[in-house]
Motif scaffolding. Structure first.
Motif, PDB file in Angstrom:
ATOM      1  N   TYR A 116      96.763  46.623 -14.339  1.00 29.26           N
ATOM      2  CA  TYR A 116      95.775  45.876 -13.580  1.00 29.26           C
ATOM      3  C   TYR A 116      94.925  45.029 -14.523  1.00 29.26           C
ATOM      4  CZ  TYR A 116      96.765  49.155  -9.770  1.00 29.26           C
ATOM      5  OH  TYR A 116      97.383  49.904  -8.803  1.00 29.26           O
ATOM      6  N   SER A 117      94.566  43.859 -14.049  1.00 29.91           N
ATOM      7  CA  SER A 117      93.648  43.016 -14.802  1.00 29.91           C
ATOM      8  C   SER A 117      92.224  43.455 -14.465  1.00 29.91           C
ATOM      9  CB  SER A 117      93.842  41.549 -14.418  1.00 29.91           C
ATOM     10  OG  SER A 117      92.925  40.727 -15.100  1.00 29.91           O
ATOM     11  N   VAL A 118      91.416  43.766 -15.497  1.00 24.08           N
ATOM     12  CA  VAL A 118      90.057  44.257 -15.297  1.00 24.08           C
ATOM     13  C   VAL A 118      89.101  43.539 -16.242  1.00 24.08           C
ATOM     14  CG1 VAL A 118      90.874  46.549 -14.610  1.00 24.08           C
ATOM     15  CG2 VAL A 118      90.298  46.116 -16.999  1.00 24.08           C
ATOM     16  N   ILE A 119      87.823  43.798 -16.062  1.00 27.20           N
ATOM     17  CA  ILE A 119      86.803  43.296 -16.964  1.00 27.20           C
ATOM     18  C   ILE A 119      86.335  44.444 -17.855  1.00 27.20           C
ATOM     19  CG2 ILE A 119      84.498  42.284 -17.158  1.00 27.20           C
ATOM     20  CD1 ILE A 119      86.605  40.366 -16.116  1.00 27.20           C
ATOM     21  N   THR A 178      82.326  44.574 -23.282  1.00 32.14           N
ATOM     22  CA  THR A 178      82.342  43.203 -23.793  1.00 32.14           C
ATOM     23  C   THR A 178      82.344  42.168 -22.689  1.00 32.14           C
ATOM     24  OG1 THR A 178      84.767  43.088 -23.832  1.00 32.14           O
ATOM     25  CG2 THR A 178      83.665  44.027 -25.770  1.00 32.14           C
ATOM     26  N   ARG A 179      82.648  42.598 -21.435  1.00 29.33           N
ATOM     27  CA  ARG A 179      82.764  41.712 -20.274  1.00 29.33           C
ATOM     28  C   ARG A 179      83.919  40.738 -20.419  1.00 29.33           C
ATOM     29  NH1 ARG A 179      81.011  44.590 -16.860  1.00 29.33           N
ATOM     30  NH2 ARG A 179      81.039  42.818 -15.404  1.00 29.33           N
ATOM     31  N   ALA A 180      84.807  40.982 -21.352  1.00 30.12           N
ATOM     32  CA  ALA A 180      85.968  40.118 -21.552  1.00 30.12           C
ATOM     33  C   ALA A 180      87.139  40.633 -20.711  1.00 30.12           C
ATOM     34  CB  ALA A 180      86.352  40.109 -23.030  1.00 30.12           C
ATOM     35  N   PRO A 181      88.089  39.760 -20.394  1.00 29.28           N
ATOM     36  CA  PRO A 181      89.275  40.211 -19.644  1.00 29.28           C
ATOM     37  C   PRO A 181      90.013  41.297 -20.413  1.00 29.28           C
ATOM     38  CG  PRO A 181      89.148  37.817 -19.691  1.00 29.28           C
ATOM     39  CD  PRO A 181      88.110  38.310 -20.663  1.00 29.28           C
TER      40      PRO A 181
END
Length: 301
Positions: free
Chosen positions: A135-138, A142-145
């Motif tokens: 899954y793509s998450v934040i 770091t709030r980065a992808p």
């Protein structure tokens, strides 16, 4: 007392959870418990929940009522009294708080530093590799992808192997003794090895993860060729598998490395990482950027 002389004389039984007295599912935080009590203990610690005894005595009997009717104060007290330890409870991952009640604190009493929630950028998986879902998450820090890999899928695959008594080649090995069966299984696993593996210098973490997935299935398959292992209760087979698979994987990789490369594996520090790939220590890097903000050097230590 008469001592069993063979494995066929042994009687196996399910161990009860020491907290609620129902069927146990292995060691959790230091003692034998069921999954529900382990989850309750972890949730209580991570969310820093504070309870009050429903009878105001602190001596409620735990184990005679349904889970939702148990006094949470006395249930947690029993966990601590019987030796459950908070040392291995991780507070850096999300915990689902599904036990709202009158004796529980409001959500405002839980420090935001206690729980880290992964923010999904999509409700759908972006990739499926075999039975594993990514899954793509934040990244919560770091709030980065970043990438979230659901490891439950590969555990399910191994668990399915461990929960069945069926072996595809049962008829062809029925005449073999127990040790010969284990050797037969090992030879079949090793037959998948490429004797001219590709050397890599850079590899993505998810590629290495997929190698572990294959090795996990191989371990489960090998263990199930033991009649004594297959006679164990399911939860004991799974518990043993979780303990031994990583060790088995390492020894198997070391053995195959020595078999293929001989003295070169020592001189050139070679290790086979999969049936198809090898690398030299100090001459490769794993890219963890999609799953962690810690670099290769930190993991390598």
């Amino acid at each position: 007392m008469e001592i069993p002389t063979s494995s066929s004389d042994l009687d196996y039984f399910n161990v009860n959870c020491k907290i609620c007295l129902k069927t146990g599912h292995g060691l959790h935080f230091g003692i034998e418990t069921c999954r529900a009590c382990a989850a309750f203990f972890r949730r209580t610690v991570v969310l820093n929940r504070k309870y009050k005894c429903s009878r105001r005595t602190g001596k409620c009997e735990i184990g005679s009522d349904e889970e939702k009717l148990m006094c949470k104060f006395c249930r947690f007290k029993k966990c601590i009294d019987l030796g459950m330890t908070t040392e291995n409870v991780r507070t850096d991952i999300a915990v689902k708080d599904d036990e709202p009640s009158a004796d529980s604190p409001s959500s405002s009493s839980t420090s935001s530093s206690d729980v880290v929630v992964l923010q999904m950028t999509s409700t759908q998986p972006i990739a499926e590799v075999g039975n594993r879902v990514e899954y793509s998450v934040i990244n919560p820090k770091t709030r980065a992808p970043a990438m979230l890999i659901d490891v439950n899928a590969i555990i399910k695959t191994s668990r399915a192997i461990l929960e069945t008594y069926y072996l595809p080649n049962e008829d062809s090995i029925s005449h073999l003794n127990p040790l010969q069966r284990m050797v037969h299984s090992l030879q079949k696993i090793r037959s998948k090895q490429n004797w001219n593996p590709e050397f890599f210098v850079h590899v993505k973490f998810h590629e290495m993860f997929s190698w572990w997935e294959v090795q996990m299935r191989d371990t489960a398959t090998w263990l199930m060729h033991s009649d004594e292992f297959r006679k164990l209760p399911t939860h004991e087979r799974i518990a043993i598998f979780k303990i031994v698979w990583a060790v088995w994987r390492r020894f198997e990789r070391y053995t195959m490395t020595a078999t293929i490369f001989g003295h070169r594996c020592y001189d050139e520090k070679i290790l086979l990482h999969s049936h198809e790939a090898a690398a030299k220590f100090g001459n490769y890097q794993v890219d963890y950027s999609n799953v962690s903000d810690h670099g290769f050097e930190r993991f390598n230590k």
